[in-house]
Enzyme design. Sequence first.
Site, PDB file in Angstrom:
ATOM      1  N   ARG A   1       0.901  -1.324   0.057  1.00 58.58           N
ATOM      2  CA  ARG A   1       0.053   0.123   0.093  1.00 58.58           C
ATOM      3  C   ARG A   1       0.903   1.228  -0.254  1.00 58.58           C
ATOM      4  NH1 ARG A   1      -3.920  -0.855   5.051  1.00 58.58           N
ATOM      5  NH2 ARG A   1      -1.852  -1.106   6.011  1.00 58.58           N
TER       6      ARG A   1
ATOM      7  N   ARG B   1       1.157  -7.842   7.437  1.00 56.92           N
ATOM      8  CA  ARG B   1      -0.203  -8.004   8.143  1.00 56.92           C
ATOM      9  C   ARG B   1      -1.454  -8.217   6.935  1.00 56.92           C
ATOM     10  NH1 ARG B   1       1.135  -4.562  12.446  1.00 56.92           N
ATOM     11  NH2 ARG B   1       1.380  -6.075  14.251  1.00 56.92           N
TER      12      ARG B   1
ATOM     13  N   VAL C   1      10.048  -7.545   8.658  1.00 55.01           N
ATOM     14  CA  VAL C   1      11.332  -7.101   8.404  1.00 55.01           C
ATOM     15  C   VAL C   1      12.064  -6.689   9.759  1.00 55.01           C
ATOM     16  CG1 VAL C   1      10.803  -6.459   5.989  1.00 55.01           C
ATOM     17  CG2 VAL C   1      10.999  -4.654   7.936  1.00 55.01           C
TER      18      VAL C   1
ATOM     19  N   TYR D   1       6.344  11.852  18.425  1.00 53.89           N
ATOM     20  CA  TYR D   1       6.858  11.190  17.447  1.00 53.89           C
ATOM     21  C   TYR D   1       8.414  10.651  18.229  1.00 53.89           C
ATOM     22  CZ  TYR D   1       7.665  10.316  12.367  1.00 53.89           C
ATOM     23  OH  TYR D   1       7.767   9.865  11.295  1.00 53.89           O
TER      24      TYR D   1
ATOM     25  N   LYS E   1      14.282   6.867  12.741  1.00 48.03           N
ATOM     26  CA  LYS E   1      14.265   7.473  11.335  1.00 48.03           C
ATOM     27  C   LYS E   1      15.922   8.272  11.279  1.00 48.03           C
ATOM     28  CE  LYS E   1      10.768   6.243   9.174  1.00 48.03           C
ATOM     29  NZ  LYS E   1      10.700   5.422   7.957  1.00 48.03           N
TER      30      LYS E   1
END
Length: 256
Positions: free
Chosen positions: A15, A38, A64, A152, A159
């Site tokens: 997606r 999933r 992963v 976050y 990241k």
Amino acid sequence: MGFQNKIVLITGSGRGIGRAIALHFAQRGADVVINFFRNRAPAEETAREVEAHGRRALLVKADVGDLDDLNRMFDEVESQFGGLDIFVHNAASGYNRPALEQKPKGWDWTMNINARALLFAAQRAVPLMEKRGGGHIVSVSSAGSARVLPDYVVVGASKAALESITRYLGVELAPRSIHVNAVSPGVVETEALHHFASMGGRENILQAFIDKVPAGRLVSLEDVAGVVAFLCSPASAMIVGQVIHVDGGYLLPVDK
């Protein structure tokens, strides 16, 4: 840019951004390995679209963040194709909550999928790429690696780690003709984004954000896919270990 007969593995490609990257490469002649964890149905649909372009699609279910699953995924790629030209580390996850409410399990889960996977996937990808004379590795980051976004902290840290790994891999693998870089998209225009913005009459919030983007619009999925493809082309040969921001200039101005 053509990628005729190239073999491309994209994690989290059922997606969103991953799907757009998969189709971008398929449209330009590549065979694509589609990874999901999933949600099988959208991944199967992506595979059908790849095949509709006359290209081969290999569907691999794997988490992963789990090293056994990660290795099994590369075993399947090696068994089916014998080599690999391009690896795109797009799969991501995380627990968004304030720093003081984060849990060790959430930290481990997020770091393993978002950052650790890139390092150990590269270890498996390199020998497969060397069989093909070299290759490209591109990871997908976010502005939260350097900017403080609400709730976050763990995703942002993962990241930041991903970008650091990108730099180290970039330097170490360049002599082997394997080019490693990252893209950092801004807010990407998706159906889900518009759905959430429309809930409770919040369309004005989305427009207020767009007004702050110098380019005057949100980032499209194809914007991101196009930059990933560029980083996997001969034209990018001297771009090594860099993070390319695809945000329409959003991060550049100082807030008024």
